[in-house]
Design a protein around this motif. Sequence first.
Motif, PDB file in Angstrom:
ATOM      1  N   LEU A 136      11.813   4.754  -6.031  1.00 61.82           N
ATOM      2  CA  LEU A 136      12.070   5.051  -4.621  1.00 61.82           C
ATOM      3  C   LEU A 136      11.495   6.386  -4.154  1.00 61.82           C
ATOM      4  CD1 LEU A 136      15.737   3.778  -4.138  1.00 61.82           C
ATOM      5  CD2 LEU A 136      13.585   2.549  -3.827  1.00 61.82           C
ATOM      6  N   ALA A 137      11.214   7.290  -5.092  1.00 61.82           N
ATOM      7  CA  ALA A 137      10.739   8.623  -4.697  1.00 61.82           C
ATOM      8  C   ALA A 137       9.509   8.578  -3.798  1.00 61.82           C
ATOM      9  CB  ALA A 137      10.463   9.462  -5.946  1.00 61.82           C
ATOM     10  N   PRO A 138       8.501   7.745  -4.080  1.00 65.50           N
ATOM     11  CA  PRO A 138       7.321   7.731  -3.195  1.00 65.50           C
ATOM     12  C   PRO A 138       7.582   7.098  -1.833  1.00 65.50           C
ATOM     13  CG  PRO A 138       6.821   6.814  -5.375  1.00 65.50           C
ATOM     14  CD  PRO A 138       8.302   6.882  -5.256  1.00 65.50           C
ATOM     15  N   LEU A 139       8.668   6.335  -1.699  1.00 67.90           N
ATOM     16  CA  LEU A 139       8.916   5.598  -0.462  1.00 67.90           C
ATOM     17  C   LEU A 139       9.656   6.438   0.574  1.00 67.90           C
ATOM     18  CD1 LEU A 139       9.960   2.138  -1.950  1.00 67.90           C
ATOM     19  CD2 LEU A 139       7.671   2.987  -1.371  1.00 67.90           C
ATOM     20  N   GLY A 140      10.695   7.125   0.152  1.00 66.23           N
ATOM     21  CA  GLY A 140      11.472   7.936   1.081  1.00 66.23           C
ATOM     22  C   GLY A 140      12.372   7.097   1.972  1.00 66.23           C
ATOM     23  N   PRO A 141      12.991   7.725   2.997  1.00 66.73           N
ATOM     24  CA  PRO A 141      13.921   7.020   3.882  1.00 66.73           C
ATOM     25  C   PRO A 141      13.259   5.808   4.530  1.00 66.73           C
ATOM     26  CG  PRO A 141      13.995   9.386   4.258  1.00 66.73           C
ATOM     27  CD  PRO A 141      12.828   9.135   3.371  1.00 66.73           C
ATOM     28  N   PRO A 142      14.051   4.731   4.795  1.00 61.79           N
ATOM     29  CA  PRO A 142      15.511   4.678   4.662  1.00 61.79           C
ATOM     30  C   PRO A 142      16.006   4.235   3.279  1.00 61.79           C
ATOM     31  CG  PRO A 142      14.767   2.668   5.684  1.00 61.79           C
ATOM     32  CD  PRO A 142      13.533   3.516   5.465  1.00 61.79           C
ATOM     33  N   LEU A 143      15.118   4.040   2.298  1.00 59.08           N
ATOM     34  CA  LEU A 143      15.532   3.651   0.950  1.00 59.08           C
ATOM     35  C   LEU A 143      15.574   4.904   0.083  1.00 59.08           C
ATOM     36  CD1 LEU A 143      13.266   0.488   0.419  1.00 59.08           C
ATOM     37  CD2 LEU A 143      15.477   0.642   1.580  1.00 59.08           C
ATOM     38  N   GLN A 144      16.774   5.313  -0.318  1.00 57.25           N
ATOM     39  CA  GLN A 144      16.922   6.531  -1.097  1.00 57.25           C
ATOM     40  C   GLN A 144      17.998   6.359  -2.161  1.00 57.25           C
ATOM     41  OE1 GLN A 144      17.466   9.082   2.581  1.00 57.25           O
ATOM     42  NE2 GLN A 144      16.154  10.449   1.386  1.00 57.25           N
ATOM     43  N   PRO A 145      17.793   6.929  -3.354  1.00 58.95           N
ATOM     44  CA  PRO A 145      18.852   6.881  -4.368  1.00 58.95           C
ATOM     45  C   PRO A 145      19.985   7.831  -4.005  1.00 58.95           C
ATOM     46  CG  PRO A 145      16.994   8.159  -5.176  1.00 58.95           C
ATOM     47  CD  PRO A 145      16.568   7.577  -3.852  1.00 58.95           C
ATOM     48  N   VAL A 146      21.215   7.449  -4.321  1.00 61.06           N
ATOM     49  CA  VAL A 146      22.338   8.353  -4.116  1.00 61.06           C
ATOM     50  C   VAL A 146      22.218   9.514  -5.096  1.00 61.06           C
ATOM     51  CG1 VAL A 146      23.837   6.473  -3.343  1.00 61.06           C
ATOM     52  CG2 VAL A 146      23.851   7.154  -5.750  1.00 61.06           C
ATOM     53  N   PRO A 147      22.808  10.654  -4.781  1.00 57.95           N
ATOM     54  CA  PRO A 147      22.826  11.749  -5.759  1.00 57.95           C
ATOM     55  C   PRO A 147      23.603  11.336  -7.009  1.00 57.95           C
ATOM     56  CG  PRO A 147      23.397  12.542  -3.569  1.00 57.95           C
ATOM     57  CD  PRO A 147      23.392  11.049  -3.497  1.00 57.95           C
ATOM     58  N   MET A 148      23.265  11.940  -8.135  1.00 57.96           N
ATOM     59  CA  MET A 148      23.958  11.686  -9.398  1.00 57.96           C
ATOM     60  C   MET A 148      24.009  12.974 -10.207  1.00 57.96           C
ATOM     61  SD  MET A 148      23.581  11.197 -12.924  1.00 57.96           S
ATOM     62  CE  MET A 148      21.991  10.529 -13.407  1.00 57.96           C
ATOM     63  N   THR A 149      25.115  13.193 -10.914  1.00 62.23           N
ATOM     64  CA  THR A 149      25.227  14.330 -11.810  1.00 62.23           C
ATOM     65  C   THR A 149      26.009  13.915 -13.056  1.00 62.23           C
ATOM     66  OG1 THR A 149      25.947  16.647 -12.014  1.00 62.23           O
ATOM     67  CG2 THR A 149      27.381  15.175 -10.765  1.00 62.23           C
ATOM     68  N   THR A 150      25.751  14.617 -14.148  1.00 67.77           N
ATOM     69  CA  THR A 150      26.558  14.446 -15.366  1.00 67.77           C
ATOM     70  C   THR A 150      27.511  15.622 -15.554  1.00 67.77           C
ATOM     71  OG1 THR A 150      24.802  15.478 -16.700  1.00 67.77           O
ATOM     72  CG2 THR A 150      24.778  13.062 -16.507  1.00 67.77           C
ATOM     73  N   ASP A 151      27.533  16.535 -14.585  1.00 66.61           N
ATOM     74  CA  ASP A 151      28.376  17.725 -14.648  1.00 66.61           C
ATOM     75  C   ASP A 151      29.683  17.466 -13.910  1.00 66.61           C
ATOM     76  OD1 ASP A 151      29.609  20.177 -14.488  1.00 66.61           O
ATOM     77  OD2 ASP A 151      27.859  21.256 -13.734  1.00 66.61           O
ATOM     78  N   PRO A 152      30.816  17.372 -14.611  1.00 63.28           N
ATOM     79  CA  PRO A 152      32.082  17.086 -13.921  1.00 63.28           C
ATOM     80  C   PRO A 152      32.483  18.173 -12.938  1.00 63.28           C
ATOM     81  CG  PRO A 152      32.473  17.665 -16.221  1.00 63.28           C
ATOM     82  CD  PRO A 152      30.996  17.504 -16.059  1.00 63.28           C
ATOM     83  N   ARG A 153      32.033  19.433 -13.160  1.00 66.90           N
ATOM     84  CA  ARG A 153      32.363  20.507 -12.215  1.00 66.90           C
ATOM     85  C   ARG A 153      31.648  20.288 -10.887  1.00 66.90           C
ATOM     86  NH1 ARG A 153      30.722  25.338 -16.060  1.00 66.90           N
ATOM     87  NH2 ARG A 153      29.041  23.803 -16.337  1.00 66.90           N
ATOM     88  N   LEU A 154      30.380  19.874 -10.937  1.00 65.11           N
ATOM     89  CA  LEU A 154      29.672  19.565  -9.700  1.00 65.11           C
ATOM     90  C   LEU A 154      30.290  18.340  -9.031  1.00 65.11           C
ATOM     91  CD1 LEU A 154      27.428  19.975  -7.669  1.00 65.11           C
ATOM     92  CD2 LEU A 154      25.877  18.737  -9.202  1.00 65.11           C
ATOM     93  N   ALA A 155      30.685  17.359  -9.839  1.00 62.01           N
ATOM     94  CA  ALA A 155      31.333  16.165  -9.276  1.00 62.01           C
ATOM     95  C   ALA A 155      32.613  16.543  -8.546  1.00 62.01           C
ATOM     96  CB  ALA A 155      31.628  15.164 -10.389  1.00 62.01           C
ATOM     97  N   GLU A 156      33.380  17.473  -9.097  1.00 71.04           N
ATOM     98  CA  GLU A 156      34.597  17.941  -8.423  1.00 71.04           C
ATOM     99  C   GLU A 156      34.264  18.603  -7.089  1.00 71.04           C
ATOM    100  OE1 GLU A 156      36.416  20.462 -11.368  1.00 71.04           O
ATOM    101  OE2 GLU A 156      37.943  18.938 -11.800  1.00 71.04           O
ATOM    102  N   THR A 157      33.188  19.374  -7.070  1.00 66.80           N
ATOM    103  CA  THR A 157      32.758  20.008  -5.816  1.00 66.80           C
ATOM    104  C   THR A 157      32.400  18.951  -4.786  1.00 66.80           C
ATOM    105  OG1 THR A 157      31.934  21.947  -7.000  1.00 66.80           O
ATOM    106  CG2 THR A 157      31.089  21.572  -4.777  1.00 66.80           C
TER     107      THR A 157
END
Length: 299
Positions: A136-157
């Motif tokens: 999806l990176a080369p395509l851009g909006p309106p097709l976009q991946p949701v954010p993702m993290t493996t850091d539970p502290r960032l997830a809490e934020t």
Amino acid sequence: MKPALAQPVAALPRGEGLAYEPKFDGHRILLFKIDGSAVLQARSGRIVTTAFPDLAEAALALPDGTVVDGEAVVWTGGRTDFAAVQRRAAATAARARLLARRLPASYAAFDLLWERGEDLRPAPYERRRGRLSALLAPLGPPLQPVPMTTDPRLAETWFETLPEAGIEGLVVKHLAGPYRSGARDWRKLRHTELRDAAVTGFTGPPGRPAALVLVLPDDDTPVVSGPLPPALRARAGQLLSGRTAEHPEGAPRTARAIGLGEVPYRAVEPGLLAEVMRGTTRHTVVTVHRLRDDLINQV
């Protein structure tokens, strides 16, 4: 194709090998690109391609043999607008293009099931996520991946700050987990079990509806609420006056009511929300707390 599902949890899961994504309250859609054509399928299996012509057109840029899982969302005033996306989903083919211009949809993609004819569902989520981002990176909006993290502290934020944008929780997945259609392998954490649901109809007399027929976030299958208290029956009658919608084929519509099975109901034009509570058991009643007449969509 049945989508994967999530089980509600009361606390943020922690541990090795977990990934965290924001939980978008939109219209769950599987997006197919097959033989040069795009097909959009709702969670229930209903084909909604004509309701989202903007997303269908964007999907034509995907390679053939590709299936993506995600949410169609509409942003208004810097927030996700569940009433607006339900209005989009319920639009007739004739009105869909007008609404696409007034309420353009975005596609928050969170999984890649097939790519160029390769079935990725048995692959670990971490690999699917990497390929989704690269696709999806080369395509851009309106097709976009949701954010993702493996850091539970960032997830809490995210959990504490993103509700201001209308994003009410997190989805947690195992990095090594496959994609299992229909299984509740994922976990979802919400701030509250009070949710906004789209009012799509009612049972009982028009002046004092006995119950509301609702579409909940992530599930486009209508369900019948529990009985409305007297004050809500009167208010529902006022707000739904003049909003009834006839079935295009004249046949009665039905929705699932706990303990009663399928019951007939009167459909209404989309745009009204109800704040509801739904339990976490398999067979549970949806209780209406209030009608969101402050959020009636006038488009």
